[in-house]
Design an enzyme around this catalytic site. Structure first.
Site, PDB file in Angstrom:
ATOM      1  N   ASP A  67       0.783  -1.257   0.008  1.00  0.00           N
ATOM      2  CA  ASP A  67      -0.094  -0.104   0.018  1.00  0.00           C
ATOM      3  C   ASP A  67       1.083   1.150   0.098  1.00  0.00           C
ATOM      4  O   ASP A  67       2.074   1.153   0.047  1.00  0.00           O
ATOM      5  CB  ASP A  67      -1.052   0.061   1.102  1.00  0.00           C
ATOM      6  CG  ASP A  67      -0.310  -0.536   2.463  1.00  0.00           C
ATOM      7  OD1 ASP A  67       1.025  -0.584   2.465  1.00  0.00           O
ATOM      8  OD2 ASP A  67      -0.933  -0.326   3.490  1.00  0.00           O
ATOM      9  N   ASN A 135      -7.105  -2.408  14.796  1.00  0.00           N
ATOM     10  CA  ASN A 135      -8.599  -2.591  14.352  1.00  0.00           C
ATOM     11  C   ASN A 135      -8.729  -3.419  13.412  1.00  0.00           C
ATOM     12  O   ASN A 135      -9.766  -3.873  12.817  1.00  0.00           O
ATOM     13  CB  ASN A 135      -8.970  -1.283  13.632  1.00  0.00           C
ATOM     14  CG  ASN A 135      -8.328  -0.974  12.368  1.00  0.00           C
ATOM     15  OD1 ASN A 135      -7.400  -1.501  11.873  1.00  0.00           O
ATOM     16  ND2 ASN A 135      -8.779   0.155  11.723  1.00  0.00           N
ATOM     17  N   HIS A 137      -7.269  -4.131  10.438  1.00  0.00           N
ATOM     18  CA  HIS A 137      -6.686  -3.801   8.986  1.00  0.00           C
ATOM     19  C   HIS A 137      -5.691  -4.620   8.393  1.00  0.00           C
ATOM     20  O   HIS A 137      -4.909  -5.056   9.052  1.00  0.00           O
ATOM     21  CB  HIS A 137      -6.821  -2.336   8.789  1.00  0.00           C
ATOM     22  CG  HIS A 137      -5.745  -1.541   9.091  1.00  0.00           C
ATOM     23  ND1 HIS A 137      -5.760  -0.369   9.629  1.00  0.00           N
ATOM     24  CD2 HIS A 137      -4.318  -1.996   9.035  1.00  0.00           C
ATOM     25  CE1 HIS A 137      -4.419  -0.017   9.870  1.00  0.00           C
ATOM     26  NE2 HIS A 137      -3.622  -1.225   9.424  1.00  0.00           N
ATOM     27  N   GLU A 142      -9.516  -1.294   5.462  1.00  0.00           N
ATOM     28  CA  GLU A 142     -10.140  -1.124   6.909  1.00  0.00           C
ATOM     29  C   GLU A 142     -11.298  -1.878   7.190  1.00  0.00           C
ATOM     30  O   GLU A 142     -11.984  -2.519   6.248  1.00  0.00           O
ATOM     31  CB  GLU A 142     -10.608   0.430   6.791  1.00  0.00           C
ATOM     32  CG  GLU A 142      -9.199   1.459   6.607  1.00  0.00           C
ATOM     33  CD  GLU A 142      -8.636   1.598   8.041  1.00  0.00           C
ATOM     34  OE1 GLU A 142      -8.382   0.696   8.778  1.00  0.00           O
ATOM     35  OE2 GLU A 142      -7.712   2.852   8.115  1.00  0.00           O
TER      36      GLU A 142
HETATM   37  C1  GLP Z   1      -0.137   0.365   8.422  1.00  0.00           C
HETATM   38  C2  GLP Z   1       0.137  -0.579   7.235  1.00  0.00           C
HETATM   39  C3  GLP Z   1      -0.097  -2.023   7.551  1.00  0.00           C
HETATM   40  C4  GLP Z   1       0.450  -2.423   8.972  1.00  0.00           C
HETATM   41  C5  GLP Z   1      -0.213  -1.772   9.850  1.00  0.00           C
HETATM   42  C6  GLP Z   1       0.376  -2.057  11.299  1.00  0.00           C
HETATM   43  O1  GLP Z   1      -1.008   1.337   8.531  1.00  0.00           O
HETATM   44  N1  GLP Z   1      -0.500  -0.099   6.169  1.00  0.00           N
HETATM   45  O2  GLP Z   1       0.243  -2.780   6.234  1.00  0.00           O
HETATM   46  O3  GLP Z   1       0.298  -3.918   8.917  1.00  0.00           O
HETATM   47  O4  GLP Z   1      -0.595  -0.421   9.816  1.00  0.00           O
HETATM   48  O5  GLP Z   1       1.433  -1.207  11.630  1.00  0.00           O
HETATM   49  P1  GLP Z   1       2.355  -1.276  12.890  1.00  0.00           P
HETATM   50  O6  GLP Z   1       3.110  -2.530  12.617  1.00  0.00           O
HETATM   51  O7  GLP Z   1       3.033  -0.144  12.853  1.00  0.00           O
HETATM   52  O8  GLP Z   1       1.411  -1.429  13.781  1.00  0.00           O
END
Ligand code: GLP
Length: 242
Positions: A67, A135, A137, A142
């Site tokens: 993404d 959450n 995602h 989302e």
């Molecule tokens: C981000 C990314 C995800 C990632 C998630 C968790 O927004 N788009 O691909 O898995 O949030 O992030 P973190 O590892 O900082 O908790």
């Protein structure tokens, strides 16, 4: 789904990094989907360490980013492109023509189909690395995302914007381009790492629910090669023993 419970966060990170290295060594032309987030930072660090130690060649690999934010330039320090350059591409001398990013600079209407066609041209993704949002995602799919969603422009939830604003330089974007759930499910294998207490509820929900759009990660459980690596804190609200 195969759950791999680790005895420590370090062990969980090492398991994921070692798996990636093994796959690259076995299949030098592997196509890997890369994820961002704080969870992945130590994974990339360990990946680079092992690769250098074992002299693993990445020159034939190809990568796709899961993404990318919309509304910031690609070279913005908090873009996912900058993130992956810093943590993986530069340390491993991976060339820019070995990676494709969600096309945030194309007309947005065609961004999804363009990215999907690039994935198809490369023969699909062999291994998709994934984290999870608090959450539930996946990428930026989302809560409310559909199982048959494809790469598209998505709105970021308020929750995600608050969580991700920690460490974000400047104003947090409101939209992103993300691979869809169905796109992710088409990867030949999925490797998810979840660490830390803040993810324990998401892990509990994931294990107890199926195909529930309020937690898009649950859609991945139908995949036949889905490895979920947990550290003790992430696994602290489920009843599993090592
Ligand atoms: C981000 C990314 C995800 C990632 C998630 C968790 O927004 N788009 O691909 O898995 O949030 O992030 P973190 O590892 O900082 O908790």
């Amino acid at each position: 789904m195969r759950i791999i419970l680790s005895e420590s966060k370090e062990e969980a990170i090492n398991t994921v990094a070692s798996t990636l290295i093994e796959k690259v060594a076995e299949h030098p032309k592997i196509v890997i989907g890369l994820a961002t987030g704080k969870t992945m930072e130590p994974v990339y660090k360990r990946w680079v360490e092992i690769a250098k130690d074992k002299n693993i060649d990445h020159s034939q690999c190809f990568f796709f980013m899961l993404d990318e934010y919309l509304g910031i330039s690609a070279d913005h320090p908090s873009s996912f492109k900058s993130y992956i350059k810093r943590h993986l591409l530069i340390p491993l001398n991976i060339e820019e023509d070995q990676i494709e990013f969600p096309p945030v600079d194309r007309p947005l209407k065609e961004a999804g189909t363009f990215y999907e066609s690039r994935i198809k041209d490369k023969g699909g993704i062999d291994l998709q690395l994934l984290g999870i949002g608090q959450n539930g995602h996946i990428g930026f799919n989302e809560p409310g995302s559909l199982k048959n969603s494809r790469t598209r422009v998505v709105d970021l939830s308020d929750d995600t914007r608050v969580v991700n604003s920690a460490g974000f330089i400047g104003e947090m974007p409101v939209r992103a381009v993300s691979m869809g759930i169905e796109t992710i499910l088409e990867a030949k294998s999925l490797l998810m790492l979840v660490t830390g207490k803040s993810k324990a509820d998401a892990v509990k929900f994931l294990l107890n629910h199926h195909d529930d759009s309020s937690c898009p990660a649950t859609f991945l459980k139908t995949h036949s090669h889905f490895n979920l690596v947990l550290d003790p804190e992430a696994a602290s609200k489920i009843n599993l023993k090592i």
